[in-house]
Design a protein around this motif. Structure first.
Motif, PDB file in Angstrom:
ATOM      1  N   SER A 257     -34.241 139.262  13.817  1.00 45.83           N
ATOM      2  CA  SER A 257     -35.497 140.005  13.678  1.00 45.83           C
ATOM      3  C   SER A 257     -35.968 140.010  12.232  1.00 45.83           C
ATOM      4  CB  SER A 257     -35.306 141.438  14.189  1.00 45.83           C
ATOM      5  OG  SER A 257     -36.476 142.195  13.969  1.00 45.83           O
ATOM      6  N   LEU A 260     -37.138 136.461  11.074  1.00 46.96           N
ATOM      7  CA  LEU A 260     -38.462 136.128  11.585  1.00 46.96           C
ATOM      8  C   LEU A 260     -39.542 136.870  10.803  1.00 46.96           C
ATOM      9  CD1 LEU A 260     -37.782 136.165  15.440  1.00 46.96           C
ATOM     10  CD2 LEU A 260     -38.325 134.158  14.046  1.00 46.96           C
ATOM     11  N   GLN A 267     -42.845 137.719  16.146  1.00 49.43           N
ATOM     12  CA  GLN A 267     -41.659 137.625  16.982  1.00 49.43           C
ATOM     13  C   GLN A 267     -41.992 137.303  18.424  1.00 49.43           C
ATOM     14  OE1 GLN A 267     -38.591 140.585  16.207  1.00 49.43           O
ATOM     15  NE2 GLN A 267     -38.072 140.677  18.388  1.00 49.43           N
TER      16      GLN A 267
END
Length: 802
Positions: A257, A260, A267
């Protein structure tokens, strides 16, 4: 005429197979052709391709050695043995190591990890690392993404009482290590149905063998290694990456997470392309400039704050990596340009070495120079204390760099690789001999066409073939990557309707293309410099990818332009250039890849002999000058040597003085594919011709008749007539030529005498009158006409004299 940067090719597609798939799958003919072009021929194959599913995964126990490895690991767990996970520093090695950490945690194992330092240790197992592991009480070593060639090191581990399970995917050597178990789908004795697994994919199969169904986030990690290591996205890899990407869109891994987010990737819309170009470079930066352990920590942390901190560090390292690469690229290019000047040509194989060059990025530098010069390239960093050089090579299609290095192995301490890339170590004293040997080898292998890169396109199509619905269908072919690239298309004979630049610094190009009433927007990043030369009305062939542009809630098709070509001769209007020489240099830089310069292909025309040199260039221009008697004459050694036949790109620094000179120029250089007009204002406006009229000649006749029979000095009277007729002295002189031809005046000894009763003659019968008309038109168009009128006029004349 602009050549394409690449040699385009498209596959032969069986039309009946495509038509059958289109009907069976209810997809557009274009998408059906894409499937057939990728080897998907039947409905069943297409269903598997379009709908990757876990049921397509193979039994991990089909891998040779798995039946031995699993019981040994289970035994280690039962006995509480200390296990070492030994990985590698690239993105696949990081992913493999991270996946094994998740597995060890899941199993409750006692474990350590070891990843060698790229610069200090290099690839593979090292005895000092094995000594450390022995001191830590390790009894079982599991390698990931490495070990298949570590014959001596694994024997050493065995001598210390440690057993080794190798999981790897690299090509196995003839002599294999005597490990407890070898797991590698490429082993000759391995009958595993899919041979293309990444190191992370092999690690995933080990995890499946140990625990059955793995957590979905482990597929994310395996997909990173698979994409980053350029593994083919077919078969089992397609399943791994499809599930991995889908899981990333709602990931439970804080590291994924955070990575990204720092990469600027939304995402919910992540794709395999984002893994390749956003995530993988940041993971790789850790191992290139620091230690890969930081990237492993990112992919294995459970703490979101720590993940953001680590992702930020990797992002900074990647930025630093970019700066280091750019610095080395600049040094390398300067070094190469000096070499080119001294040798007179680009070498078949580029070899450059520098002290202090970071060996962690030399492969990237080699790739950038290959892209720029399209030559096999070796970049090496030199240790100033030991004189040892470590480097990386990248090659072109026509040269197997591993074979080339093998031919020069007597100069190398170590080397390894495959046809497209390799690594090597040698002493700096051997660099000259290695360079000579590689170039001798390449001279016997490479042909002229090998120096023009190839680019495979999937299909030719019309703009009408790709409405929004079809582009959405193409998206079903994801994930894209090796063996399943994002589809590229060729659009033939499309007309440019609009041209403009994009971006704060106008670095990007935007076109509106039209074909048979259909329009399509095209974007080319980094090609803004072409905007001034791709005028509306220009017909081009274009190659690129299709995408969907979303803006303010509107979605419409978009073409990401990779390459273009113009098949017709062109005239480029750069008139008014204060510095024609600089204008020529800039033009050559802008279109370097589209004009395919060769010796003798560049011509320059001036009015008088001038020193025209473009500096650090392979191709000295052929210099020509206007001559009143013969039209044009060669004025430097290059022009005399090559002649006019080879000139393909012609720069005009000065306008012709007469239409005859213009036609002589166009006839002499009839093979020119591009004419670039760089002339300034030409004649001073006070010296310009104007289109002759009967009224102007009548007025001048009246003025001349007032002289009577007395002779008048021509030099004294022409400035007077110029003022009285509002014409240039040059125009007055040429009008007097007409009067003399028609018998209105006599010229003797610099004087003019008026003829009282001249014969009646029509102006149109005068050759000199027609010459003024033609010259005035030429001057007016060449100097004042709008670009569109000028270019069309020139092209028409080019065709007329060819």
């Amino acid at each position: 005429m602009l050549y394409s940067q690449y040699r385009w090719s498209t596959p032969d597609i069986e039309p009946e197979a495509a038509a059958g798939l289109s009907q069976a799958l209810s997809v557009s003919p274009l998408v059906a052709r894409l499937l057939v072009g990728r080897g998907v021929l039947t409905e069943a194959e297409a269903e598997r391709f379009l709908h990757p599913d876990l049921s397509q995964m193979h039994d991990p126990y089909l891998l040779h050695g798995m039946d031995k490895a699993v019981p040994r690991i289970q035994q280690a767990l039962e006995r509480g043995e200390h296990i070492l996970i030994y990985g590698d520093y690239d993105a696949d090695g990081v992913s493999s190591t991270s996946l094994m950490i998740h597995l060890m945690r899941h199993l409750g194992a006692s474990y350590d990890i070891y990843i060698p330092h790229r610069s200090n240790e290099g690839y593979g197992l090292h005895n000092h690392a094995l000594d450390w592991a022995h001191q830590q009480g390790v009894t079982l070593i599991i390698t990931v993404d490495t070990g298949i060639s570590a014959v001596e090191q694994i024997a050493y581990a065995s001598s210390l009482g440690m057993e080794v399970i190798v999981t790897d995917h690299h090509e196995p050597p003839e002599v294999l290590p005597e490990a407890y178990a070898l797991i590698n789908p490429k082993l000759p004795q391995c009958s595993y149905p899919f041979k293309g697994l990444a190191g992370a994919g092999v690690a995933l199969k080990l995890a499946q063998a140990l625990i059955g169904e793995v957590p979905r986030e482990w597929m994310e990690i395996a997909s990173i290694g698979t994409v980053a290591d350029l593994m083919p996205l077919e078969g089992e890899n397609r399943v791994i990456v499809s599930y991995g990407v889908e899981s990333m869109r709602d990931t439970r891994l804080p590291g994924v997470s955070a990575l990204l987010e720092i990469s600027g990737v939304t995402q919910e819309q992540v794709t395999s392309v984002n893994i390749a170009f956003a995530m993988a470079p940041r993971i790789n930066a850790s191992g290139r400039l620091d230690h890969a352990g930081r990237a492993v920590s990112l992919l294995t942390t459970d703490n979101l704050d720590e993940a953001h901190m680590l992702a930020g560090q990797l992002d900074l390292l990647n930025r630093e990596r970019q700066q280091v690469v750019e610095s080395i690229v600049q040094e390398a290019v300067a070094m190469l340009e000096h070499k080119i000047q001294s040798q007179g040509s680009v070498p078949h194989v580029i070899l450059l070495a520098g002290e202090g060059w970071n060996v962690g990025v030399v492969g990237i530098v080699a790739s950038k120079l290959l892209e720029r010069y399209y030559r096999p390239t070796l970049i090496l960093g030199i240790d100033p204390e030991t004189g040892m050089c470590k480097g990386s090579a990248r090659s072109i299609d026509g040269l197997d760099i591993y074979e080339a290095l093998t031919a020069c192995k007597h100069t190398l301490d170590h080397y390894g690789g495959h046809p497209a890339a390799a690594g090597m170590t040698l002493h700096r004293d051997q660099l000259v001999e290695l360079e000579r040997g590689l170039n001798d080898y390449a001279a016997g292998v490479l042909k002229e066409e090998d120096f023009i890169p190839r680019r495979l396109a999937d299909d030719n199509c019309l703009i009408s073939d790709v409405p929004l619905k079809v582009i959405q269908e193409i998206d079903r072919l994801q994930p894209f990557g090796m063996s399943n690239p994002s589809p590229r298309f060729v659009l033939n004979k499309v007309t440019i309707k609009e041209t403009r630049t994009m971006g704060r610094e106008k670095r990007h190009l935007k076109l509106v293309l039209e074909q048979e009433g259909w329009q399509l927007e095209a974007v080319a990043f980094g090609k803004g410099a072409l905007a001034d030369f791709l005028l509306p009305g220009t017909v081009i062939d274009a190659m690129g990818e299709l995408s969907i542009n979303e803006w303010n809630g509107t979605r419409k098709p978009q073409f990401m332009l990779h390459d273009l070509a113009v098949s017709e001769a062109q005239v480029f209007d750069l008139r008014g250039s204060a510095d024609p020489l600089n204008g020529m240099k800039q033009f050559m830089r802008t279109f370097e890849v589209h004009l395919r310069y060769t010796s003798g292909s560049i011509g320059v025309i001036v009015r008088q002999e001038t020193n025209v040199s473009i500096g650090n260039s392979l191709y000295e221009p052929c210099l020509w000058v206007y001559d009143r008697k013969v039209g044009l004459l060669p004025r430097n050694a290059a022009a005399q040597h090559y002649g006019q036949e080879q000139v393909r790109t012609l720069f005009v620094f000065d306008t012709p003085e007469t239409p005859e000179q213009l036609d002589a120029m166009l006839k002499l250089f009839s093979g020119a594919e591009n004419i670039i007009l760089l002339h300034g204002s030409g004649h001073n406006r006070r010296d310009r011709l104007q289109m002759p009229s009967r009224e102007l000649f009548k007025r001048m006749y009246v003025l001349v008749s007032k002289w009577g029979a007395e002779p008048v000095g021509e030099q004294e009277i022409t400035p007077v007539l110029s003022r009285q007729c509002s014409c240039s002295v040059r125009m007055i002189t040429m009008m007097l030529d007409v009067f003399e031809e028609l018998g209105f005046i006599h010229r003797r000894d610099g004087n003019i005498e008026f003829v009282a009763n001249p014969p009646k003659r029509d102006l149109a019968t005068s050759r000199n009158y027609r010459a003024i008309e033609s010259m005035a038109e030429t001057e007016q168009v060449m100097l004042d006409a709008p670009t569109s009128q000028l270019t069309q006029w020139m092209i028409t004349r080019m065709k007329g004299v060819s």
